[in-house]
Design a protein around this motif. Structure first.
Motif, PDB file in Angstrom:
ATOM      1  N   LEU A  27      -5.128  -5.793  -4.283  1.00 47.17           N
ATOM      2  CA  LEU A  27      -4.165  -4.871  -4.876  1.00 47.17           C
ATOM      3  C   LEU A  27      -3.293  -5.588  -5.902  1.00 47.17           C
ATOM      4  CD1 LEU A  27      -3.007  -2.835  -1.740  1.00 47.17           C
ATOM      5  CD2 LEU A  27      -4.564  -2.093  -3.551  1.00 47.17           C
ATOM      6  N   ARG A  73       0.831  -1.212   0.000  1.00 44.17           N
ATOM      7  CA  ARG A  73       0.000   0.000   0.000  1.00 44.17           C
ATOM      8  C   ARG A  73       0.858   1.252   0.000  1.00 44.17           C
ATOM      9  NH1 ARG A  73      -3.630  -2.313   4.930  1.00 44.17           N
ATOM     10  NH2 ARG A  73      -4.888  -3.817   3.733  1.00 44.17           N
ATOM     11  N   ALA A 133      -8.732  -3.015  -0.422  1.00 42.49           N
ATOM     12  CA  ALA A 133      -7.304  -2.723  -0.266  1.00 42.49           C
ATOM     13  C   ALA A 133      -6.548  -3.901   0.321  1.00 42.49           C
ATOM     14  CB  ALA A 133      -7.117  -1.495   0.618  1.00 42.49           C
ATOM     15  N   ALA A 148      -6.131   1.699  -2.772  1.00 47.99           N
ATOM     16  CA  ALA A 148      -7.192   1.049  -3.539  1.00 47.99           C
ATOM     17  C   ALA A 148      -7.659   1.937  -4.685  1.00 47.99           C
ATOM     18  CB  ALA A 148      -8.362   0.704  -2.617  1.00 47.99           C
TER      19      ALA A 148
END
Length: 282
Positions: free
Chosen positions: A230, A138, A225, A217
């Motif tokens: 992902l 992320r 997410a 996301a």
């Protein structure tokens, strides 16, 4: 143009490389134990389903496997495909780092191909290792999306502060940064409130983790997410980029030194006036 004669430009030189589908198949078979043709179709199908129908994918995968064997990039024995030494070298150029046949398919897919999708070819092993954890992936997705330096070990609080400064810059211009430094003077709540303005639906997030998850996301276009969501979105994006048609060549108008065709029906008024070289006084 034959599939394996595609020329990839690299550093001003032309290097023959595999065509898009062949490159994907090569990435799959250059792993521990190689793969059968059924393995190739099954394992790569989720990545290409948004662009190719099952019938189209079956035909493309079979043709790619045949092309790889014919070009000497792969071998086939007892129904199993494996990358040759030449094929492993071609894959290394595609991935931007040394590729080995000892890698598992999971590592090749989740690390190497995800890194390729993010444009992280040739990055350090520390940055690539971060792709194996939700928080690391992320963070790298968000850093890439907002043009920040790629720092796999950057804390969520530090990244949130950087995003808050970006939000302020978008609202007030670049000069705001000189007064706030790197955003460290903002409280956590104020920083999240500001960074939350970068989301498609701006709002305040209860934690830095929730903030980064939402921005990651949105950056890859998925409603979730999670690590799997992902990765899947990034792999689909990689296929989209690989299968994108090449830009059409730019056709320049004829120069004035080249005579127009005899059957040219273009009105004289629409043609540019002829260039006249000025004299010394002019």
């Amino acid at each position: 143009m034959p599939a394996l004669d595609r020329q990839l430009s690299a550093g001003g030189q032309s290097i023959a490389g595999p065509a898009p589908v062949s490159a994907l198949v090569l990435a799959r078979i250059a792993t521990q134990g190689g793969a059968t043709r059924a393995d190739v179709r099954r394992d790569l199908q989720p990545m290409v389903a948004h662009r190719l129908s099952p019938a189209e994918w079956r035909g493309a995968a079979e043709a790619a496997a045949d092309d790889l064997v014919a070009a000497g990039l792969a071998t086939e024995s007892r129904g199993r495909l494996a990358a040759s030494e030449t094929g492993t070298g071609a894959l290394a150029r595609l991935l931007g780092h040394r590729a080995t046949a000892t890698s598992t398919w999971a590592a090749r897919r989740d690390i190497d191909l995800v890194a390729k999708s993010l444009g992280l070819e040739g990055e350090s092993s520390a940055k690539l290792k971060a792709l194996s954890k939700p928080e690391g992936l992320r963070a790298l997705v968000v850093q890439k999306a907002f043009g920040l330096p790629l720092k796999p070990r950057q804390s969520a609080a530090r990244l949130r502060a950087d995003l808050a400064v970006i939000a302020l810059e978008r609202a007030f211009g670049n000069k705001i940064k000189s007064g706030l430094g790197a955003g460290s003077g903002l409280s956590a709540k104020a920083g999240r409130l500001l960074a939350g303005q970068l989301a498609l639906r701006p709002r305040e997030y209860p934690s830095d983790g929730r903030l980064l998850a939402q921005l990651a996301a949105e950056a890859v276009g998925t409603p979730q997410a999670s690590l799997e969501a992902l990765r899947a979105a990034l792999l689909r994006d990689l296929v989209t980029k690989l299968l994108a048609p090449a830009a059409p060549p730019v056709v320049l108008p004829p120069t004035r030194s080249a005579p127009l065709p005899a059957n040219d029906l273009e009105p004289a008024a629409s043609r540019p006036p002829p260039m006249v070289r000025p004299d010394l006084d002019g």
